[in-house]
Design a protein around this motif. Structure first.
Motif, PDB file in Angstrom:
ATOM      1  N   PRO A  38      -3.573   2.072  -3.569  1.00 17.58           N
ATOM      2  CA  PRO A  38      -4.884   1.885  -2.946  1.00 17.58           C
ATOM      3  C   PRO A  38      -4.737   1.080  -1.663  1.00 17.58           C
ATOM      4  N   GLY A  39      -5.693   1.220  -0.766  1.00 19.31           N
ATOM      5  CA  GLY A  39      -5.636   0.464   0.474  1.00 19.31           C
ATOM      6  C   GLY A  39      -4.681   1.036   1.492  1.00 19.31           C
ATOM      7  N   VAL A  40      -4.453   2.360   1.487  1.00 18.69           N
ATOM      8  CA  VAL A  40      -3.597   3.022   2.476  1.00 18.69           C
ATOM      9  C   VAL A  40      -4.456   3.736   3.508  1.00 18.69           C
ATOM     10  N   SER A  41      -5.378   4.557   3.044  1.00 16.04           N
ATOM     11  CA  SER A  41      -6.331   5.246   3.899  1.00 16.04           C
ATOM     12  C   SER A  41      -7.496   5.663   3.032  1.00 16.04           C
ATOM     13  N   PRO A  46      -7.430   8.920  -3.626  1.00 17.69           N
ATOM     14  CA  PRO A  46      -7.988   9.795  -4.664  1.00 17.69           C
ATOM     15  C   PRO A  46      -9.480   9.568  -4.824  1.00 17.69           C
ATOM     16  N   LEU A  47     -10.215  10.641  -5.104  1.00 18.05           N
ATOM     17  CA  LEU A  47     -11.647  10.516  -5.340  1.00 18.05           C
ATOM     18  C   LEU A  47     -11.888   9.737  -6.620  1.00 18.05           C
ATOM     19  N   VAL A 204       1.479  -3.110  -5.124  1.00 24.54           N
ATOM     20  CA  VAL A 204       0.165  -2.985  -5.743  1.00 24.54           C
ATOM     21  C   VAL A 204      -0.845  -2.337  -4.809  1.00 24.54           C
ATOM     22  N   ARG A 205      -0.874  -2.760  -3.546  1.00 22.12           N
ATOM     23  CA  ARG A 205      -1.856  -2.259  -2.589  1.00 22.12           C
ATOM     24  C   ARG A 205      -1.194  -1.947  -1.261  1.00 22.12           C
ATOM     25  N   GLY A 206      -1.882  -1.111  -0.477  1.00 23.46           N
ATOM     26  CA  GLY A 206      -1.498  -0.903   0.907  1.00 23.46           C
ATOM     27  C   GLY A 206      -1.966  -2.067   1.759  1.00 23.46           C
ATOM     28  N   VAL A 207      -1.851  -1.921   3.070  1.00 21.38           N
ATOM     29  CA  VAL A 207      -2.174  -3.035   3.972  1.00 21.38           C
ATOM     30  C   VAL A 207      -3.382  -2.719   4.850  1.00 21.38           C
ATOM     31  N   ASP A 208      -4.070  -1.620   4.573  1.00 22.27           N
ATOM     32  CA  ASP A 208      -5.184  -1.219   5.430  1.00 22.27           C
ATOM     33  C   ASP A 208      -6.317  -2.232   5.365  1.00 22.27           C
ATOM     34  N   ASN A 209      -6.874  -2.557   6.532  1.00 22.33           N
ATOM     35  CA  ASN A 209      -8.111  -3.318   6.608  1.00 22.33           C
ATOM     36  C   ASN A 209      -8.814  -2.976   7.907  1.00 22.33           C
ATOM     37  N   GLU A 210     -10.062  -3.361   8.010  1.00 23.83           N
ATOM     38  CA  GLU A 210     -10.910  -2.930   9.125  1.00 23.83           C
ATOM     39  C   GLU A 210     -10.339  -3.332  10.479  1.00 23.83           C
TER      40      GLU A 210
END
Length: 227
Positions: A38-41, A46-47, A204-210
């Motif tokens: 999660p947190g990639v794009s 996944p829906l 655990v998570r991606g690094v995507d943020n606003e």
């Protein structure tokens, strides 16, 4: 000449960030349980399951605060997300509306390509194989930085901390290593490395943020090679 997309992989071979611009054939959303963090794009994650908590039976919405109609894609309202006390959004911050598919020659509707988790694995497998081949054939004096096909050119930039930035561009583009270096030393260091709320190297998570996404988008769109 133009730039198609950017992948960021960590040292565990996981895709932790993805951003695209001029792709005409978008990948499908990742398979549920396919291994994408999660947190990639947000647009390719996944829906959510229809049986998720908070879902109201007989409505097209997953919850009263996440009112994205699944049948039309129309965003009626969205969750205000969570922010840190300092105001810096975490990687689970408010997602933007889903990106619409781009048209154009050879274009296709959104979801016409491979599932994104499979595509990311293929991209990483290609760069890992070519990187190992170059090292075995050329020794330590040379390293793999790019390759070109008739339709695109792949550029690779590796950091000392084990992150690999991969950018796909027009086949006639010059080397874009300076662009990926600017992304790493600019937005990535500012909004990922120096952000204590981003769980780096956690699996655990991606690094995507606003802020990271907005800064990378502004940097790339300001390049002369970007059209």
């Amino acid at each position: 000449m133009t730039i198609y997309c950017l992948y960021v992989f960590d040292r565990h071979c996981n895709c932790v960030y993805y951003h695209d611009w001029h792709r005409t054939k978008r990948p499908k959303r990742a398979n549920d349980g396919g291994g994408l963090l999660p947190g990639v794009s947000h647009a390719l994650s996944p829906l959510p399951s229809s049986s998720a908590a908070g879902s109201a039976p007989g409505t097209p919405f997953s919850s009263p605060r996440n009112t994205l109609a699944s049948n039309s894609g129309v965003l009626v309202a969205f969750n205000d997300g969570s922010q840190s006390p300092s105001g810096v959004p975490t990687s689970s911050a408010t997602p933007p509306p889903p990106v619409q598919a781009q048209g154009g020659a050879g274009g296709a509707a959104s979801g016409a390509g491979l599932p994104f988790d499979e595509e990311a694995k293929l991209v990483y497998g290609v760069i890992l194989s070519l990187r190992n081949m170059v090292k075995r054939l050329s020794g330590r004096d040379e390293s793999f930085v790019s390759y070109r096909t008739s339709t695109y050119k792949l550029h690779l930039f590796e950091t000392v901390s084990g992150y690999r930035l991969v950018m796909l561009s027009d086949p006639n583009a010059e080397s874009l290593r300076f662009v990926m270096r600017s992304i790493y030393t600019g937005p990535f260091l500012e909004y990922v490395v120096r952000n204590p709320l981003v769980p780096m190297d956690s699996r655990v998570r991606g690094v995507d943020n606003e802020y990271l996404r907005a800064s990378i988008d502004r940097l790339v769109r300001g390049l002369s090679v970007f059209q």
